[in-house]
Scaffold this active site. Structure first.
Site, PDB file in Angstrom:
ATOM      1  N   CYS A  84       0.766  -1.303   0.092  1.00 18.18           N
ATOM      2  CA  CYS A  84       0.069  -0.222   0.033  1.00 18.18           C
ATOM      3  C   CYS A  84       0.885   1.287  -0.066  1.00 18.18           C
ATOM      4  O   CYS A  84       2.168   1.098  -0.407  1.00 18.18           O
ATOM      5  CB  CYS A  84      -0.969  -0.065   1.179  1.00 18.18           C
ATOM      6  SG  CYS A  84      -0.353   0.282   2.747  1.00 18.18           S
TER       7      CYS A  84
ATOM      8  N   ARG B 170      -3.222  -0.919   5.502  1.00 17.92           N
ATOM      9  CA  ARG B 170      -3.613  -1.866   4.718  1.00 17.92           C
ATOM     10  C   ARG B 170      -2.861  -3.182   4.461  1.00 17.92           C
ATOM     11  O   ARG B 170      -3.207  -4.209   4.600  1.00 17.92           O
ATOM     12  CB  ARG B 170      -4.260  -0.977   3.108  1.00 17.92           C
ATOM     13  CG  ARG B 170      -5.310  -0.281   3.255  1.00 17.92           C
ATOM     14  CD  ARG B 170      -5.413   0.324   1.961  1.00 17.92           C
ATOM     15  NE  ARG B 170      -4.391   1.360   1.462  1.00 17.92           N
ATOM     16  CZ  ARG B 170      -4.220   2.025   0.446  1.00 17.92           C
ATOM     17  NH1 ARG B 170      -5.111   1.743  -0.566  1.00 17.92           N
ATOM     18  NH2 ARG B 170      -3.416   2.689   0.142  1.00 17.92           N
TER      19      ARG B 170
ATOM     20  N   ASP C 165      -8.220   3.411   1.503  1.00 13.44           N
ATOM     21  CA  ASP C 165      -7.104   3.701   2.473  1.00 13.44           C
ATOM     22  C   ASP C 165      -7.944   4.572   3.809  1.00 13.44           C
ATOM     23  O   ASP C 165      -8.715   5.324   3.289  1.00 13.44           O
ATOM     24  CB  ASP C 165      -6.351   4.750   2.018  1.00 13.44           C
ATOM     25  CG  ASP C 165      -5.037   4.915   3.091  1.00 13.44           C
ATOM     26  OD1 ASP C 165      -5.221   4.791   4.119  1.00 13.44           O
ATOM     27  OD2 ASP C 165      -4.269   5.647   2.407  1.00 13.44           O
TER      28      ASP C 165
END
Length: 188
Positions: A38, A44, A155
């Site tokens: 990420c 994440r 996100d």
């Protein structure tokens, strides 16, 4: 996965970072490596790593090794975001990974590099040195089964608690699908 040679191991030992241990593990046996990526490696991708690790343990898939990294180095060495750790802990996941940036060696070490969103996917493919390396990069959304209306792992950094929960739900769905895909591919 290709066997890592001794020259490569020596070079990795000189770098003295977390990837060193991984290179040595990969060099001693034929392991299948998955890297989740990420932006900052604090929400994440470390959560994806923990979810996948749990699935690997539940299914006794000892020939799969998992790691995570970020496109940026903003949070280098940091633990995952406290909010993500709290939500993950509620699901029995312990996020202890320290953030690191994607490195050129990752494209050699890992068989599958899983991008959390299209921006990560595009950046990773540009970082690859060869077409073969670029082909290792996939979108996590390609593995969604239950959440087909999503095109990425959003996100959660700037959102509320529900963002962290949906991330964990999406990751659980995708990681089960990835594990199924790997198992199916082994049988072919």
């Amino acid at each position: 996965m290709q066997n890592v040679g001794s020259d490569f191991q020596i070079n990795m030992l000189k770098s003295c970072d977390k990837i060193t241990t991984f290179a040595i593990i990969m060099g001693k046996s034929e392991k299948y490596g998955i890297l989740f990526v990420c932006l900052g490696n604090i929400c994440r991708s470390p959560a994806a790593q923990a979810v996948m690790q749990r699935i690997i343990e539940e299914r006794n898939l000892s020939d799969i090794v998992v790691d995570s990294a970020g496109i940026s180095s903003y949070h280098q060495g940091d633990l995952p975001d406290q909010r993500m750790r709290i939500h993950a802990r509620r699901r029995g996941l312990d996020l202890t990974h320290r953030s690191r940036q994607v490195k050129a060696d990752d494209f050699e070490l890992f068989d599958l590099i899983v991008a959390m969103d299209d921006s990560n996917y595009d950046r990773l493919r540009r970082l690859a040195f060869t077409q073969e390396e670029a082909d290792k990069v996939v979108r996590i959304a390609d593995y969604f089964r239950q959440f087909t209306t999503y095109d990425c792992i959003p996100d959660p950094y700037y959102g509320g608690a529900e963002g962290f929960e949906i991330v964990l739900d999406l990751l659980d769905d995708a990681c089960h699908s990835i594990a199924d895909s790997i198992a199916k591919h082994k049988l072919e």
